[in-house]
Design a protein around this motif. Structure first.
Motif, PDB file in Angstrom:
ATOM      1  N   TRP A  29      -7.325   3.321   6.152  1.00 10.68           N
ATOM      2  CA  TRP A  29      -8.431   3.932   5.408  1.00 10.68           C
ATOM      3  C   TRP A  29      -9.155   5.041   6.154  1.00 10.68           C
ATOM      4  O   TRP A  29      -9.932   5.773   5.540  1.00 10.68           O
ATOM      5  CB  TRP A  29      -9.428   2.850   4.995  1.00 10.68           C
ATOM      6  CG  TRP A  29      -9.086   2.220   3.681  1.00 10.68           C
ATOM      7  CD1 TRP A  29      -9.507   2.605   2.431  1.00 10.68           C
ATOM      8  CD2 TRP A  29      -8.224   1.098   3.471  1.00 10.68           C
ATOM      9  NE1 TRP A  29      -8.964   1.793   1.472  1.00 10.68           N
ATOM     10  CE2 TRP A  29      -8.178   0.856   2.075  1.00 10.68           C
ATOM     11  CE3 TRP A  29      -7.504   0.264   4.320  1.00 10.68           C
ATOM     12  CZ2 TRP A  29      -7.435  -0.180   1.527  1.00 10.68           C
ATOM     13  CZ3 TRP A  29      -6.752  -0.763   3.777  1.00 10.68           C
ATOM     14  CH2 TRP A  29      -6.723  -0.981   2.400  1.00 10.68           C
ATOM     15  N   PRO A  43      -8.915  -5.412  11.757  1.00 17.49           N
ATOM     16  CA  PRO A  43      -9.667  -4.146  11.758  1.00 17.49           C
ATOM     17  C   PRO A  43      -8.806  -2.928  12.069  1.00 17.49           C
ATOM     18  O   PRO A  43      -9.067  -1.833  11.565  1.00 17.49           O
ATOM     19  CB  PRO A  43     -10.740  -4.372  12.841  1.00 17.49           C
ATOM     20  CG  PRO A  43     -10.215  -5.460  13.706  1.00 17.49           C
ATOM     21  CD  PRO A  43      -9.415  -6.336  12.803  1.00 17.49           C
ATOM     22  N   SER A  78      -5.705  -2.450  11.113  1.00 18.14           N
ATOM     23  CA  SER A  78      -5.045  -2.076   9.854  1.00 18.14           C
ATOM     24  C   SER A  78      -6.011  -1.330   8.939  1.00 18.14           C
ATOM     25  O   SER A  78      -5.643  -0.339   8.293  1.00 18.14           O
ATOM     26  CB  SER A  78      -4.502  -3.319   9.149  1.00 18.14           C
ATOM     27  OG  SER A  78      -3.463  -3.913   9.893  1.00 18.14           O
ATOM     28  N   TYR A  79      -7.250  -1.815   8.890  1.00 18.38           N
ATOM     29  CA  TYR A  79      -8.240  -1.125   8.048  1.00 18.38           C
ATOM     30  C   TYR A  79      -8.487   0.303   8.549  1.00 18.38           C
ATOM     31  O   TYR A  79      -8.495   1.259   7.759  1.00 18.38           O
ATOM     32  CB  TYR A  79      -9.552  -1.916   8.031  1.00 18.38           C
ATOM     33  CG  TYR A  79     -10.691  -1.143   7.398  1.00 18.38           C
ATOM     34  CD1 TYR A  79     -10.766  -0.995   6.014  1.00 18.38           C
ATOM     35  CD2 TYR A  79     -11.665  -0.525   8.196  1.00 18.38           C
ATOM     36  CE1 TYR A  79     -11.785  -0.261   5.437  1.00 18.38           C
ATOM     37  CE2 TYR A  79     -12.687   0.205   7.621  1.00 18.38           C
ATOM     38  CZ  TYR A  79     -12.750   0.334   6.235  1.00 18.38           C
ATOM     39  OH  TYR A  79     -13.752   1.072   5.669  1.00 18.38           O
ATOM     40  N   ARG A 109      -6.692  -5.759   0.527  1.00 21.74           N
ATOM     41  CA  ARG A 109      -7.559  -5.206   1.561  1.00 21.74           C
ATOM     42  C   ARG A 109      -7.570  -6.162   2.750  1.00 21.74           C
ATOM     43  O   ARG A 109      -7.519  -7.391   2.574  1.00 21.74           O
ATOM     44  CB  ARG A 109      -8.980  -4.972   1.044  1.00 21.74           C
ATOM     45  CG  ARG A 109      -9.049  -3.926  -0.071  1.00 21.74           C
ATOM     46  CD  ARG A 109     -10.478  -3.631  -0.455  1.00 21.74           C
ATOM     47  NE  ARG A 109     -11.179  -2.885   0.584  1.00 21.74           N
ATOM     48  CZ  ARG A 109     -11.210  -1.565   0.677  1.00 21.74           C
ATOM     49  NH1 ARG A 109     -10.560  -0.824  -0.203  1.00 21.74           N
ATOM     50  NH2 ARG A 109     -11.900  -0.962   1.640  1.00 21.74           N
ATOM     51  N   PRO A 110      -7.655  -5.640   3.991  1.00 20.97           N
ATOM     52  CA  PRO A 110      -7.544  -6.499   5.176  1.00 20.97           C
ATOM     53  C   PRO A 110      -8.615  -7.575   5.271  1.00 20.97           C
ATOM     54  O   PRO A 110      -8.336  -8.714   5.650  1.00 20.97           O
ATOM     55  CB  PRO A 110      -7.642  -5.506   6.341  1.00 20.97           C
ATOM     56  CG  PRO A 110      -7.255  -4.190   5.771  1.00 20.97           C
ATOM     57  CD  PRO A 110      -7.715  -4.210   4.353  1.00 20.97           C
ATOM     58  N   GLY A 111      -9.883  -7.225   4.955  1.00 21.74           N
ATOM     59  CA  GLY A 111     -10.955  -8.210   5.069  1.00 21.74           C
ATOM     60  C   GLY A 111     -10.771  -9.383   4.127  1.00 21.74           C
ATOM     61  O   GLY A 111     -10.917 -10.555   4.507  1.00 21.74           O
ATOM     62  N   ARG A 149       0.824  -1.205   0.000  1.00 25.30           N
ATOM     63  CA  ARG A 149       0.000   0.000   0.000  1.00 25.30           C
ATOM     64  C   ARG A 149       0.862   1.260   0.000  1.00 25.30           C
ATOM     65  O   ARG A 149       0.425   2.332  -0.432  1.00 25.30           O
ATOM     66  CB  ARG A 149      -0.937   0.007   1.207  1.00 25.30           C
ATOM     67  CG  ARG A 149      -2.184  -0.836   1.015  1.00 25.30           C
ATOM     68  CD  ARG A 149      -3.065  -0.278  -0.076  1.00 25.30           C
ATOM     69  NE  ARG A 149      -4.240  -1.089  -0.347  1.00 25.30           N
ATOM     70  CZ  ARG A 149      -5.147  -0.805  -1.261  1.00 25.30           C
ATOM     71  NH1 ARG A 149      -5.018   0.282  -2.014  1.00 25.30           N
ATOM     72  NH2 ARG A 149      -6.179  -1.592  -1.465  1.00 25.30           N
TER      73      ARG A 149
END
Length: 422
Positions: A231, A224, A226-227, A309-311, A79
């Protein structure tokens, strides 16, 4: 002068704007329900209860953790615009650091040492790629070789006098595990009833709430976190801008070099944590040469499967960890039953593609289902030589499927020189 009619209908809103997107967490819940349904059906039709047993879920969670942490490390680095093939080497450094720290100061000291050693590997990668603009792939391969060599040298120097073996450390303490006793007992009772669907879901959930280590909770919480950081914060926005368009980020006053360094250092620390999970969890108990066994690369594959993406990364790590845990707890028959489950899933996908009139995709899915069913029908058990590579086969298949929808950061791996936008 143009008349304005208050009663006139407003301009038509494009369909794409009117359509509400399903939240990411809701999609994740739907996927989880679908997976449990497929595994439950496959377990019932094949008679292999291992597919949804508590033991399989516990093993899968333990084996998914290093993949998840390595994948999160790759996410932070890429990223920021730096390709990190060196996750494997950073994990190796983390395994050695975890054993060394735990031997001298206990499990938390081992975890801290693993993060430090992994971050040192990340620092080397950042110096090479960010400061000196070395090709990211070349630097990553060099980090992998260097990590392997450094760990082997340090093990010979420090561990051999203690254990008598240069390839492993003396036994070290591991994290204690904890269970939600009341909930676990209730779920165990449901699993023992062997009711289709209910018992399968109970077995899988029971494996996730019993014998759980603090490191597992930290790793899952980092998804979560990291998200939210990447973001939902100014720091994360600036870091991601360096991976999308570093020249534009620099023009807005962002110190691109600094944020790339942050990304790669955090990446190395997370990969080091992944190495620590192999040493400090039940079943580990010490450093062992070649302990990572390619999990850094599988973590990178999980990150790609999750579309950076983390999820999605969490889902990919769960998939690979489950495939690896299933072959340990159930052997070849359980893996064959998993192939049967894949046939059922492909059948659903084919039906969806037919409804959408996507004939070519439906034909490919039907051909894949036919091949998998033939393998299941023609074999009573898989050859023992192939079973250890179950997770690797799953990696290849998943990447082949996921390759149609990937959206990496635009400047990922691209060389950057300060002042390019002037």
């Amino acid at each position: 002068m143009t008349d304005r009619n208050p009663s006139a209908a407003p301009a038509t809103v494009p369909t794409a704007q009117r359509k509400r997107r399903v939240p990411g967490w809701a999609r994740g819940v739907l996927w989880a329900i679908g997976v449990v349904a497929v595994l439950s059906t496959a377990s019932y039709l094949t008679g292999v209860n291992t597919l949804t047993s508590t033991n399989t879920a516990q093993t899968a969670l333990r084996l998914a953790l290093p993949i998840l942490l390595a994948g999160l490390g790759g996410l932070w680095s890429e990223r920021a615009g730096v390709v990190n093939i060196g996750l494997e080497g950073m994990m190796i450094l983390g395994t050695w650091g975890a054993a060394w720290g735990a031997f001298h100061g206990g499990v938390w000291a081992g975890l801290g040492a693993a993060i430090l050693f992994g971050a040192l590997g990340g620092l080397l990668h950042a110096i090479a790629t960010v400061t000196f603009n070395v090709n990211h792939i070349v630097s990553g391969v060099a980090i992998n070789l260097l990590g392997l060599g450094v760990a082997k040298y340090l093990s010979t120097l420090i561990f051999e006098p203690l254990s008598g073996n240069p390839r492993q450390s003396p036994p070290v303490p591991t994290f204690d595990t904890y269970s939600a006793t009341f909930l676990s007992d209730w779920l165990s009772g449901l699993e023992a009833q062997q009711r289709v669907g209910v018992s399968d879901a109970a077995g899988l959930i029971d494996g996730l709430v019993s014998k759980v280590s603090p490191l597992a909770l930290i790793a899952i919480l980092l998804v979560p976190v990291s998200y939210l950081v990447l973001w939902k914060t100014r720091f994360g926005l600036r870091l991601r801008s360096c991976g999308e368009n570093p020249v534009a980020a620099e023009s807005l006053g962002v110190n691109v070099y600094r944020y790339k360094y942050f990304g790669v250092l955090i990446s190395g620390g997370l990969a080091g944590m992944g190495g620590a999970s192999l040493v400090l969890l039940a079943g580990g108990g010490g450093y062992l040469e070649n302990q990572t066994n390619g999990r850094g690369y599988i973590g990178l594959a999980a990150m790609i499967f999750g579309n950076w993406r983390p999820g999605g990364l969490l889902g990919g790590a769960a998939l690979f960890g489950y495939a690896d845990g299933l072959r340990l707890s159930g052997g070849g028959k359980a893996v064959l039953a998993l192939l049967y489950g894949a046939v059922l899933l492909l059948a659903v996908i084919v039906i969806v593609q037919l409804v959408r009139r996507q004939w070519f995709a439906a034909a490919l899915g039907l051909a894949g289902a036919a091949v998998l069913y033939w393998i299941y029908w023609a074999n009573d058990d898989l050859p023992s030589d192939l079973i250890p590579y179950t997770a690797h086969f799953v990696t290849l298949i998943v990447l082949a499927v996921a390759s149609q929808r990937l959206r990496p950061p635009k400047a990922d791996g691209a060389p950057y020189h300060r002042g390019e936008g002037d």
